[in-house]
Design a protein around this motif. Structure first.
Motif, PDB file in Angstrom:
ATOM      1  N   GLU A  98      74.348 109.774  48.409  1.00 37.11           N
ATOM      2  CA  GLU A  98      72.937 109.687  48.794  1.00 37.11           C
ATOM      3  C   GLU A  98      72.399 111.098  49.019  1.00 37.11           C
ATOM      4  O   GLU A  98      72.887 111.828  49.876  1.00 37.11           O
ATOM      5  CB  GLU A  98      72.767 108.865  50.061  1.00 37.11           C
ATOM      6  CG  GLU A  98      71.313 108.684  50.462  1.00 37.11           C
ATOM      7  CD  GLU A  98      71.151 107.851  51.724  1.00 37.11           C
ATOM      8  OE1 GLU A  98      70.230 107.025  51.773  1.00 37.11           O
ATOM      9  OE2 GLU A  98      71.962 108.027  52.655  1.00 37.11           O
ATOM     10  N   LYS A 100      70.191 114.007  50.362  1.00 39.73           N
ATOM     11  CA  LYS A 100      69.444 114.223  51.595  1.00 39.73           C
ATOM     12  C   LYS A 100      68.928 115.658  51.659  1.00 39.73           C
ATOM     13  O   LYS A 100      69.352 116.512  50.889  1.00 39.73           O
ATOM     14  CB  LYS A 100      70.338 113.946  52.812  1.00 39.73           C
ATOM     15  CG  LYS A 100      70.787 112.496  52.934  1.00 39.73           C
ATOM     16  CD  LYS A 100      71.602 112.279  54.199  1.00 39.73           C
ATOM     17  CE  LYS A 100      72.005 110.825  54.358  1.00 39.73           C
ATOM     18  NZ  LYS A 100      72.759 110.586  55.613  1.00 39.73           N
ATOM     19  N   GLY A 174      71.202 119.685  51.559  1.00 36.68           N
ATOM     20  CA  GLY A 174      71.583 118.672  52.528  1.00 36.68           C
ATOM     21  C   GLY A 174      72.986 118.875  53.065  1.00 36.68           C
ATOM     22  O   GLY A 174      73.643 117.916  53.485  1.00 36.68           O
ATOM     23  N   LEU A 189      69.155 115.187  58.820  1.00 41.43           N
ATOM     24  CA  LEU A 189      69.145 115.030  57.369  1.00 41.43           C
ATOM     25  C   LEU A 189      68.482 113.713  57.010  1.00 41.43           C
ATOM     26  O   LEU A 189      68.863 112.651  57.510  1.00 41.43           O
ATOM     27  CB  LEU A 189      70.570 115.070  56.804  1.00 41.43           C
ATOM     28  CG  LEU A 189      71.348 116.365  57.039  1.00 41.43           C
ATOM     29  CD1 LEU A 189      72.744 116.243  56.444  1.00 41.43           C
ATOM     30  CD2 LEU A 189      70.626 117.563  56.443  1.00 41.43           C
ATOM     31  N   LEU A 190      67.483 113.795  56.151  1.00 41.63           N
ATOM     32  CA  LEU A 190      66.771 112.604  55.702  1.00 41.63           C
ATOM     33  C   LEU A 190      67.072 112.321  54.235  1.00 41.63           C
ATOM     34  O   LEU A 190      67.202 113.258  53.435  1.00 41.63           O
ATOM     35  CB  LEU A 190      65.260 112.798  55.851  1.00 41.63           C
ATOM     36  CG  LEU A 190      64.622 112.690  57.225  1.00 41.63           C
ATOM     37  CD1 LEU A 190      63.114 112.873  57.107  1.00 41.63           C
ATOM     38  CD2 LEU A 190      64.932 111.346  57.870  1.00 41.63           C
ATOM     39  N   PRO A 191      67.158 111.053  53.854  1.00 38.58           N
ATOM     40  CA  PRO A 191      67.283 110.731  52.428  1.00 38.58           C
ATOM     41  C   PRO A 191      66.047 111.211  51.680  1.00 38.58           C
ATOM     42  O   PRO A 191      64.933 111.164  52.210  1.00 38.58           O
ATOM     43  CB  PRO A 191      67.357 109.195  52.425  1.00 38.58           C
ATOM     44  CG  PRO A 191      67.791 108.825  53.803  1.00 38.58           C
ATOM     45  CD  PRO A 191      67.204 109.860  54.705  1.00 38.58           C
ATOM     46  N   THR A 192      66.218 111.712  50.478  1.00 40.24           N
ATOM     47  CA  THR A 192      65.082 112.231  49.723  1.00 40.24           C
ATOM     48  C   THR A 192      64.085 111.140  49.338  1.00 40.24           C
ATOM     49  O   THR A 192      62.978 111.445  48.919  1.00 40.24           O
ATOM     50  CB  THR A 192      65.560 112.937  48.442  1.00 40.24           C
ATOM     51  OG1 THR A 192      66.357 112.027  47.666  1.00 40.24           O
ATOM     52  CG2 THR A 192      66.383 114.163  48.773  1.00 40.24           C
ATOM     53  N   THR A 243      65.536 104.593  58.027  1.00 41.99           N
ATOM     54  CA  THR A 243      65.027 105.004  56.714  1.00 41.99           C
ATOM     55  C   THR A 243      65.451 104.061  55.601  1.00 41.99           C
ATOM     56  O   THR A 243      64.708 103.880  54.626  1.00 41.99           O
ATOM     57  CB  THR A 243      65.503 106.432  56.375  1.00 41.99           C
ATOM     58  OG1 THR A 243      66.926 106.499  56.481  1.00 41.99           O
ATOM     59  CG2 THR A 243      64.890 107.440  57.322  1.00 41.99           C
ATOM     60  N   GLY A 272      61.278 114.432  48.881  1.00 40.03           N
ATOM     61  CA  GLY A 272      61.586 114.968  50.198  1.00 40.03           C
ATOM     62  C   GLY A 272      60.638 116.076  50.589  1.00 40.03           C
ATOM     63  O   GLY A 272      60.996 116.986  51.308  1.00 40.03           O
TER      64      GLY A 272
END
Length: 288
Positions: A98, A100, A174, A189-192, A243, A272
């Motif tokens: 995944e 990020k 990420g 860290l966020l998923p794109t 998310t 992102g």
């Protein structure tokens, strides 16, 4: 003169003997290196970020080749391409990676966040945090001295004029290095593919948040009540977005409309990239 020559001859002889002994020792105790380790290491990005959980790319290459339980998809910066290459070399199955990127959970800049004092010490967030939890009135906010910037192995972070770090999402891999060095745990860290993000890290109650920052999350829960999929919850006075639920089910971010401080913001999925800068968020709040 003869004494000097004798000394040279003796020293040369000793050097030859020691060299011969070292060569024999090296040959006897030499460990054969698996050539596959070199091939795997060549596939890694060489950022030495430690995002895989090992002390650098070489250490991970050795682990993934020699240990059957180490998966081939731990190189976060390399993403799916590297995971596939490592899996092919090692004969292991690679789970999907995944993608990020780093997200700064704070919009409290020099203009909209209150300060307790003027800090003039070492330009390091960890050092500043030792002095009354940093110069900001909000004890959870970004200190803004650039420790994350200085520790990013890929040059994906810069420090903005407003005192907040800026993430270059095209460069960000990420890897999580910035996340690990932040003393406030402001960076996550966020998923794109994420749709929305919370621009706050405070766990203070609403009144205290208003006193410390104009754009902080008040923990009022209006965003949660306006999310029909239950993707947002208020935990410890802070809105938290699931998310994955948001990505899978939501096509229209209705949670944004009711936020009184605009602490929750929309982002462009798959890229992102934030649709609004921290300055624009502050400007929106001042208008309301």
């Amino acid at each position: 003169m003869s004494t000097a020559i004798m000394v040279v001859v003796v020293m040369t002889g000793i050097g030859i003997v020691f060299g011969f002994v070292l060569a024999l020792t090296d040959k006897k105790f030499a460990m054969e290196v698996n050539p596959l380790i070199e091939l795997v290491e060549d596939e890694l990005p060489k950022g030495q970020c430690g995002g895989c959980g090992y002390a650098g790319c070489r250490a991970y290459a050795e682990a993934v080749v020699l240990d059957k339980d180490v998966p081939p998809n731990l190189c976060v910066p390399g993403k799916e391409a590297v995971a596939t290459a490592v899996a092919k070399l090692t004969g292991k199955a690679a789970a999907k990676v995944e993608q990020k990127y780093a997200h700064v959970r704070c919009a409290g800049n020099l203009d909209n966040a209150a300060r307790k004092y003027k800090y003039e010490g070492i330009k390091d967030c960890v050092a500043a945090n030792l002095l009354q939890n940093g110069p900001k009135e909000c004890q959870y906010g970004c200190i803004g001295l650039g420790t994350c910037v200085n520790n990013c192995p890929f040059g994906a972070l810069t420090l903005g004029d407003n005192g907040l770090p800026i993430v270059n999402t095209k460069k960000c891999t990420g890897c999580g290095k910035c996340e690990s060095v932040c003393p406030k745990n402001v960076i996550t860290l966020l998923p794109t593919k994420a749709h929305v993000c919370v621009e706050c890290n405070s766990h203070d109650k609403g009144a205290a948040v208003r006193k410390a920052c104009k754009v902080g999350c008040l923990g009022c829960g209006l965003c949660a009540r306006n999310c029909e999929y239950g993707a947002i919850k208020v935990e410890n006075a802070l809105a938290v977005v699931d998310t994955h639920v948001c990505i899978e089910k939501c096509s229209e971010a209705t949670c944004l409309a009711k936020c009184p401080t605009k602490a929750i913001q929309s982002i462009i999925g798959d890229l992102g990239i934030e649709t609004k800068t921290k300055q624009e968020i502050a400007a929106n709040v001042s208008k309301n």
